[in-house]
Design a protein around this motif. Structure first.
Motif, PDB file in Angstrom:
ATOM      1  N   ARG A 118      65.093  67.617  32.837  1.00 29.19           N
ATOM      2  CA  ARG A 118      64.060  66.683  33.310  1.00 29.19           C
ATOM      3  C   ARG A 118      62.732  67.039  32.660  1.00 29.19           C
ATOM      4  O   ARG A 118      62.396  68.216  32.518  1.00 29.19           O
ATOM      5  N   VAL A 172      57.397  66.853  42.502  1.00 31.15           N
ATOM      6  CA  VAL A 172      57.310  65.479  41.972  1.00 31.15           C
ATOM      7  C   VAL A 172      57.008  65.458  40.467  1.00 31.15           C
ATOM      8  O   VAL A 172      56.152  64.717  39.997  1.00 31.15           O
ATOM      9  N   GLY A 173      57.755  66.284  39.734  1.00 31.13           N
ATOM     10  CA  GLY A 173      57.654  66.256  38.270  1.00 31.13           C
ATOM     11  C   GLY A 173      56.558  67.133  37.691  1.00 31.13           C
ATOM     12  O   GLY A 173      56.321  67.095  36.480  1.00 31.13           O
ATOM     13  N   GLU A 183      66.457  65.452  46.243  1.00 32.50           N
ATOM     14  CA  GLU A 183      65.640  65.516  45.024  1.00 32.50           C
ATOM     15  C   GLU A 183      66.398  64.927  43.837  1.00 32.50           C
ATOM     16  O   GLU A 183      65.859  64.154  43.062  1.00 32.50           O
ATOM     17  N   ALA A 207      66.625  61.255  44.075  1.00 35.20           N
ATOM     18  CA  ALA A 207      65.336  60.641  43.719  1.00 35.20           C
ATOM     19  C   ALA A 207      65.166  60.590  42.204  1.00 35.20           C
ATOM     20  O   ALA A 207      64.663  59.608  41.655  1.00 35.20           O
ATOM     21  N   MET A 208      65.622  61.655  41.506  1.00 34.06           N
ATOM     22  CA  MET A 208      65.512  61.673  40.039  1.00 34.06           C
ATOM     23  C   MET A 208      66.387  60.585  39.419  1.00 34.06           C
ATOM     24  O   MET A 208      65.954  59.851  38.525  1.00 34.06           O
ATOM     25  N   GLU A 228      67.585  57.872  40.881  1.00 37.47           N
ATOM     26  CA  GLU A 228      67.055  56.560  41.269  1.00 37.47           C
ATOM     27  C   GLU A 228      65.885  56.192  40.354  1.00 37.47           C
ATOM     28  O   GLU A 228      65.742  55.051  39.919  1.00 37.47           O
ATOM     29  N   SER A 229      65.054  57.202  40.064  1.00 43.19           N
ATOM     30  CA  SER A 229      63.892  56.966  39.206  1.00 43.19           C
ATOM     31  C   SER A 229      64.335  56.551  37.801  1.00 43.19           C
ATOM     32  O   SER A 229      63.742  55.664  37.187  1.00 43.19           O
ATOM     33  N   ALA A 246      65.164  53.060  37.969  1.00 43.85           N
ATOM     34  CA  ALA A 246      63.947  52.257  38.122  1.00 43.85           C
ATOM     35  C   ALA A 246      63.246  52.044  36.783  1.00 43.85           C
ATOM     36  O   ALA A 246      62.690  50.992  36.516  1.00 43.85           O
ATOM     37  N   MET A 247      63.328  53.074  35.923  1.00 42.05           N
ATOM     38  CA  MET A 247      62.689  52.973  34.598  1.00 42.05           C
ATOM     39  C   MET A 247      63.352  51.899  33.751  1.00 42.05           C
ATOM     40  O   MET A 247      62.721  51.258  32.946  1.00 42.05           O
ATOM     41  N   GLU A 248      64.666  51.748  33.968  1.00 43.77           N
ATOM     42  CA  GLU A 248      65.397  50.751  33.194  1.00 43.77           C
ATOM     43  C   GLU A 248      65.339  49.390  33.876  1.00 43.77           C
ATOM     44  O   GLU A 248      65.898  48.424  33.362  1.00 43.77           O
ATOM     45  N   GLY A 249      64.746  49.346  35.053  1.00 43.15           N
ATOM     46  CA  GLY A 249      64.688  48.081  35.783  1.00 43.15           C
ATOM     47  C   GLY A 249      65.995  47.713  36.436  1.00 43.15           C
ATOM     48  O   GLY A 249      66.213  46.582  36.824  1.00 43.15           O
ATOM     49  N   THR A 252      67.335  48.246  39.357  1.00 43.92           N
ATOM     50  CA  THR A 252      67.393  48.490  40.800  1.00 43.92           C
ATOM     51  C   THR A 252      67.426  47.182  41.558  1.00 43.92           C
ATOM     52  O   THR A 252      67.031  46.167  41.044  1.00 43.92           O
TER      53      THR A 252
END
Lengths: 378, 96
Positions: B29, B53-54, B81, B84-85, B87-88, B91-94, B96
């Motif tokens: 990550r 959180v990164g 955690e 969440a990573m 899922e994120s 989300a970056m790829e849209g 969701t």
């Protein structure tokens, strides 16, 4: 003692528990007249219940669960404002997953997402920044939430956005600070608190000096603690030893992570980007002076309140808590979660009425998950 | 959110923006290391850090990293955690 066997070092746990029992007895504390220790941090609340520390420690010691769960103290009006921003067609609204199920007056973010708003759960403000870079035709808003542990991350993200000249990134700032609500609780004549277990990772950022007012002005001990069960037991013992010796000091049990001066780079980033708001509303506690942060005017291009004209105070509405919800009284330690009329009935982790049932760091969710529920409902 | 997660810095990926690649229990990550870069970025490679959180917020030793990971596993927070990573990433790829 069924939980003790699960500890990394059961012998050390037994020894600490015995010492705690001895100190509680020295203080003359009993179930009817216990010594009250508040763990401020929601992570500690979760750990206490997960490891059954509330049951392993003697009845003369009572844990009071503090306001240190950021989603639990988030006012409903701010959730409404998040949704107002998120429902704009040009917006990609990004948030930590914890905030998704917090009820607003009409709906939560997860319901707004189901209704079509482009709301995305991200792990880090860095991911929100990346989304802004990849979607230059959209406005990417990050929901800045949390105490001093997460505040440096959004401050650094705003500095980075400013460096890059990003035009479509902003933060909806709802960061709050730990010391002011402690002062409010200590000033409350109804609160009976004998000492504090202080937050670990907030202190990693701000250090131990911001707590000095607790012993100096109120004569109460505070011990900054780690998250392992042994850390917590040792910290409780350190508070009890101070009480029995008539001392009140700031002590640091978690020095392996928490330097007394905190993290200077983080503190500098926070101070560069944020300034205290005159007041900020805490769910259950009301308005507290200088307890919330806002983005300084030099970074106003990255302030969602400016970008979407949702000024704290200006657009703020007075919101009534849902009927029967006693989050405020639980938050201030006046009642235990199962004494709330809605606990386990109108309010469960699946269908939360109040925010304390939403997060694993909330006292109600912890009671529900780890068996406290049985005492209240069954 | 407030407990963080331990990881080991594998390499510095961007000296300008203080980004590094961290190995978090086998998951790689990108993390921001501004807050722990007191001795220079390159000195961080191989070090264990506590990531919130990164953002790497504290340098820790390997034993502390292991203890923290055990604590997170006991609380179910490690799984949260990682979820969440992932899922994120979606989300970056849209997606969701």
């Amino acid at each position: 003692m069924k939980y003790v066997d699960e500890f990394r070092d059961p012998k050390a746990a037994q020894a600490l528990l015995k010492a705690i029992e001895g100190k509680v007895a020295d203080l003359g504390a009993t179930q009817e007249n216990p010594v009250h220790i508040m763990e401020i941090c929601g992570g500690h609340t979760h750990a206490i219940f997960r490891h059954g520390l509330d049951k392993l420690t003697p009845p003369g010691l009572e844990f009071i669960h503090g306001p240190g769960c950021p989603v639990c103290v988030l006012p409903m009006s701010r959730v409404d404002e998040c949704i107002e921003i998120a429902e704009r067609p040009e917006v990609i609204f990004t948030t930590f997953g914890d905030a998704m199920r917090v009820p607003g007056t009409k709906k939560s973010l997860i319901q707004a997402k189901a209704d079509g708003a482009d709301i995305r759960m991200v792990y880090s403000p860095l991911d929100a920044l990346e989304l802004a870079r990849r979607n230059p035709d959209r406005k990417v808003v990050f929901f800045g939430l949390g105490f001093e542990t997460t505040t440096p991350s959004t401050a650094l993200a705003i500095q980075q956005a400013s460096c890059e000249g990003l035009k479509n990134f902003s933060v909806f700032c709802n960061h709050i600070t730990v010391p002011p609500p402690i002062k409010v609780l200590l000033d409350d004549p109804h609160m009976v608190l004998d000492g504090f277990v202080g937050p670990g990772h907030v202190s990693m950022v701000i250090g131990t000096k911001p707590y000095e007012f607790i012993p100096r002005d109120y004569g109460k001990p505070i011990v900054v603690a780690g998250f392992e069960p042994l850390d917590l037991l040792q910290s409780v013992l350190m508070v009890l030893v101070q009480l029995s010796e008539g001392r009140a000091e700031v002590e640091n049990q978690y020095a392996r992570i928490v330097p007394d001066e905190g993290n200077p780079v983080s503190i500098a980033a926070i101070e560069d980007v944020y300034e205290p708001r005159p007041t900020f509303e805490w769910r259950g506690l009301g308005e507290i002076d200088a307890s919330g942060l806002r983005i300084r005017s030099k970074y106003r291009a990255f302030d969602a309140e400016e970008v979407f004209d949702i000024g704290y105070g200006a657009a703020r509405r007075v919101v009534e808590e849902p009927e029967g919800c006693a989050c405020g009284e639980v938050m201030t330690g006046r009642i235990k979660p199962m004494e709330c009329p809605q606990f386990g009935k109108g309010c469960t982790p699946e269908m939360p009425l109040g925010a304390l049932m939403v997060s694993s760091e909330g006292a109600c969710a912890a009671y529900w998950q780890y068996g406290g529920a049985r005492q209240g409902v069954d | 959110m407030c407990l963080g997660i331990p990881g080991q810095i594998v390499e510095i990926s961007d000296h300008e923006t203080n980004l590094a690649l961290a190995d978090v229990s086998g998951v790689r990550r990108k993390v921001n290391v501004t807050c722990v870069a007191g001795e220079g970025l390159d000195a961080l490679v191989g070090k264990w850090v506590l990531i919130h959180v990164g953002f790497a917020m504290a340098i820790i030793d390997e034993a502390e990293a292991k203890k923290t990971m055990d604590t997170l596993n006991a609380l179910g927070e490690a799984q949260e955690e990682f979820e969440a990573m992932f899922e994120s990433d979606r989300a970056m790829e849209g997606r969701t």
